[in-house]
Motif scaffolding. Structure first.
Motif, short mmCIF file in Angstrom:
data_model
loop_
_atom_site.label_atom_id
_atom_site.label_comp_id
_atom_site.label_asym_id
_atom_site.label_seq_id
_atom_site.Cartn_x
_atom_site.Cartn_y
_atom_site.Cartn_z
N ILE A 246 -22.37 -20.32 41.60
CA ILE A 246 -22.06 -20.95 40.31
C ILE A 246 -21.91 -22.45 40.48
CG2 ILE A 246 -20.26 -21.14 38.54
CD1 ILE A 246 -19.95 -18.04 38.81
N LEU A 247 -21.19 -22.90 41.50
CA LEU A 247 -20.99 -24.34 41.71
C LEU A 247 -22.32 -25.05 41.97
CD1 LEU A 247 -17.72 -24.37 43.83
CD2 LEU A 247 -18.00 -25.02 41.42
N PHE A 248 -23.14 -24.46 42.85
CA PHE A 248 -24.46 -25.05 43.11
C PHE A 248 -25.26 -25.14 41.81
CE2 PHE A 248 -28.99 -24.69 43.72
CZ PHE A 248 -29.26 -25.65 44.67
N SER A 249 -25.25 -24.08 41.04
CA SER A 249 -26.06 -24.01 39.83
C SER A 249 -25.59 -24.98 38.75
CB SER A 249 -26.07 -22.58 39.30
OG SER A 249 -26.57 -21.72 40.31
N ILE A 250 -24.29 -25.18 38.65
CA ILE A 250 -23.76 -26.17 37.71
C ILE A 250 -24.26 -27.55 38.12
CG2 ILE A 250 -21.66 -27.36 36.94
CD1 ILE A 250 -20.27 -24.58 37.03
N GLY A 251 -24.15 -27.87 39.42
CA GLY A 251 -24.64 -29.16 39.91
C GLY A 251 -26.13 -29.33 39.68
N PHE A 252 -26.89 -28.28 39.92
CA PHE A 252 -28.34 -28.34 39.74
C PHE A 252 -28.68 -28.50 38.26
CE2 PHE A 252 -32.60 -26.15 40.84
CZ PHE A 252 -33.20 -27.38 41.07
N GLY A 253 -27.92 -27.85 37.39
CA GLY A 253 -28.11 -28.02 35.95
C GLY A 253 -27.91 -29.47 35.54
N ASN A 254 -26.94 -30.13 36.17
CA ASN A 254 -26.70 -31.54 35.87
C ASN A 254 -27.87 -32.39 36.33
OD1 ASN A 254 -25.58 -34.31 37.07
ND2 ASN A 254 -24.45 -33.75 35.22
N VAL A 255 -28.39 -32.12 37.51
CA VAL A 255 -29.54 -32.89 38.02
C VAL A 255 -30.73 -32.74 37.08
CG1 VAL A 255 -31.24 -33.01 39.90
CG2 VAL A 255 -28.80 -32.81 40.42
N GLU A 256 -31.03 -31.52 36.65
CA GLU A 256 -32.15 -31.29 35.74
C GLU A 256 -31.93 -32.00 34.41
OE1 GLU A 256 -35.12 -29.08 35.99
OE2 GLU A 256 -34.75 -29.48 38.09
N ALA A 257 -30.71 -31.97 33.90
CA ALA A 257 -30.41 -32.66 32.64
C ALA A 257 -30.61 -34.16 32.79
CB ALA A 257 -28.98 -32.35 32.19
N MET A 258 -30.21 -34.72 33.92
CA MET A 258 -30.38 -36.16 34.15
C MET A 258 -31.86 -36.54 34.16
SD MET A 258 -27.49 -37.56 34.34
CE MET A 258 -25.80 -37.13 34.57
#
Length: 160
Positions: free
Chosen positions: A17-29
């Motif tokens: 979950i933590l990795f995926s939240i961070g990755f979601g942020n990268v994709e949004a950026m």
């Protein structure tokens, strides 16, 4: 003495979950940057999907975006392989990581640029292999089901 990393089910799920939240942020950026570079457009009025694809092609980034999306999926699959010991556990890990990444992609876009304004805003979900378009509620709903599936597998199916 070095402490061992946690390997229990809950630790795995939390780390996914933590990795995926961070990755979601990268994709949004990435989307935020693209929106600042490309001419303004409104998902509800840019015309057809072909019009959006033409815009990306005119700026020479359509195939780059397709490749980026393929590598996004590769990263999520690779993470799932590293986390899971069996095919079922890997599938559960993929369900959770993909779904959390997808939901938090929209959460971060909303926090950063105020889009989507609601769950019925139209989005181009993927460009691979062809453009997929739907209201945001559809991928959020499917992702919710995927999270439930992954949690069920980790906590109930794998315990049998």
């Amino acid at each position: 003495m070095e402490k061992e990393r946690p390997h229990g089910t809950t630790a795995k799920v939390i780390l996914l979950i933590l990795f995926s939240i961070g990755f979601g942020n990268v994709e949004a950026m990435i989307v935020v940057y693209l929106r600042r570079i490309l001419p303004p457009f409104d998902e509800t009025t840019f015309g057809t999907v072909d019009g959006f694809v033409n815009l990306l092609q005119d700026y020479g980034i359509y195939h780059i975006e397709q490749i980026r999306e393929m590598f996004t999926l590769l990263m999520l699959v690779t993470l799932s392989i590293l986390v899971g010991k069996t095919y079922l556990e890997r599938f559960a890990a993929f369900c959770i990581s993909f779904a959390v990444w997808d939901i938090f992609y929209y959460v971060f876009l909303h926090l950063i640029i105020g889009w989507p304004t609601n769950l019925f805003d139209i989005d181009v979900l993927f460009l691979v292999p062809v453009p997929w378009v739907s209201p945001v509620i559809l991928p959020v709903f499917i992702s919710s089901l995927m999270i439930g599936t992954g949690i069920h597998i980790f906590y109930f199916r794998l315990k049998e």
